[in-house]
Design a protein around this motif. Structure first.
Motif, PDB file in Angstrom:
ATOM      1  N   ALA A 183       9.877  19.729   3.766  1.00  0.00           N
ATOM      2  CA  ALA A 183      10.291  20.890   4.556  1.00  0.00           C
ATOM      3  C   ALA A 183       9.208  21.971   4.600  1.00  0.00           C
ATOM      4  O   ALA A 183       9.083  22.678   5.606  1.00  0.00           O
ATOM      5  CB  ALA A 183      11.596  21.464   4.009  1.00  0.00           C
ATOM      6  N   ASP A 198       6.812  20.427   7.343  1.00  0.00           N
ATOM      7  CA  ASP A 198       7.401  19.728   8.490  1.00  0.00           C
ATOM      8  C   ASP A 198       7.597  20.715   9.638  1.00  0.00           C
ATOM      9  O   ASP A 198       8.617  21.382   9.743  1.00  0.00           O
ATOM     10  CB  ASP A 198       8.731  19.104   8.073  1.00  0.00           C
ATOM     11  CG  ASP A 198       9.385  18.322   9.190  1.00  0.00           C
ATOM     12  OD1 ASP A 198       8.716  18.031  10.200  1.00  0.00           O
ATOM     13  OD2 ASP A 198      10.579  17.983   9.042  1.00  0.00           O
ATOM     14  N   GLY A 228      10.512  19.797  12.166  1.00  0.00           N
ATOM     15  CA  GLY A 228      11.841  19.697  11.578  1.00  0.00           C
ATOM     16  C   GLY A 228      12.494  18.334  11.661  1.00  0.00           C
ATOM     17  O   GLY A 228      13.711  18.224  11.530  1.00  0.00           O
ATOM     18  N   ASP A 229      11.706  17.274  11.844  1.00  0.00           N
ATOM     19  CA  ASP A 229      12.303  15.947  11.965  1.00  0.00           C
ATOM     20  C   ASP A 229      12.500  15.238  10.624  1.00  0.00           C
ATOM     21  O   ASP A 229      12.962  14.100  10.580  1.00  0.00           O
ATOM     22  CB  ASP A 229      11.488  15.064  12.919  1.00  0.00           C
ATOM     23  CG  ASP A 229      10.077  14.771  12.426  1.00  0.00           C
ATOM     24  OD1 ASP A 229       9.696  15.268  11.344  1.00  0.00           O
ATOM     25  OD2 ASP A 229       9.349  14.052  13.141  1.00  0.00           O
TER      26      ASP A 229
END
Length: 178
Positions: free
Chosen positions: A161, A164, A167-168
């Motif tokens: 996170a 990323d 946001g996948d």
């Protein structure tokens, strides 16, 4: 041509490297650990060993809290500031949580972005994590590479996170090298 800048003391440089490492994201720390373990810095290896030895006052092969406080106190001119900085640095930098800095951890502090951001090394590190070769790193792949003992297993989702961008829930190479 003369310069007004004084050359940086190698110990001061390395203490500053330790400080900056403490603020890095966890995935970056894991990548640096991999590179420090696998990458031999031929040109600087001797210098780094000498720096480590000069900080390792009792010559036991690790830097303990007292040795770090002494070094930082020389840098800051204050034991109070040194103590606070060492606690912060050890809290993040001491990857194996031994309370001491081993030589590989010391190498990681030296390996600034300029040393590790070479595309080939980053791609090799990415490929180490991308076990299925699909161009993405998942939580399961990080667990496989880093192990899933204790509290570490619960932090992998957070590691992803942190970097990323879309946001996948997985990391592309572009996200990985940020």
């Amino acid at each position: 041509k003369e310069s007004n800048e004084r050359p940086m003391n190698p110990q001061v440089f390395n203490l500053n490297s330790l400080r900056s490492f403490a603020g890095m994201q966890r995935l970056q720390q894991a990548v640096l650990a991999y590179i420090a373990h696998n990458y031999k810095m031929k040109d600087t290896q001797s210098d780094l060993q000498n720096m480590f030895s000069s900080l390792d006052q009792d010559k036991n092969g690790v830097l303990d809290e007292v040795e770090l406080i002494e070094a930082y106190a020389k840098l800051f001119g204050s034991y109070f500031m040194a103590d606070a900085e060492v606690k912060k640095t050890l809290g993040t930098f001491d990857v194996d949580k031994s309370g001491k800095i081993e030589y590989n951890e010391f190498l990681m502090s030296y390996m600034t972005r300029e040393h590790v951001c070479m595309e080939g090394r980053l791609k090799a590190a990415f490929n180490l994590f991308d076990k299925d070769g699909n161009g993405y790193i998942t939580e399961d792949e990080i667990k496989e590479v880093l192990g899933s003992e204790g509290d570490a297993a619960q932090n992998f989702r957070g590691m992803i996170a942190e970097v990323d961008m879309d946001g996948d829930g997985k990391l592309s190479f572009d996200e990985f090298k940020q």
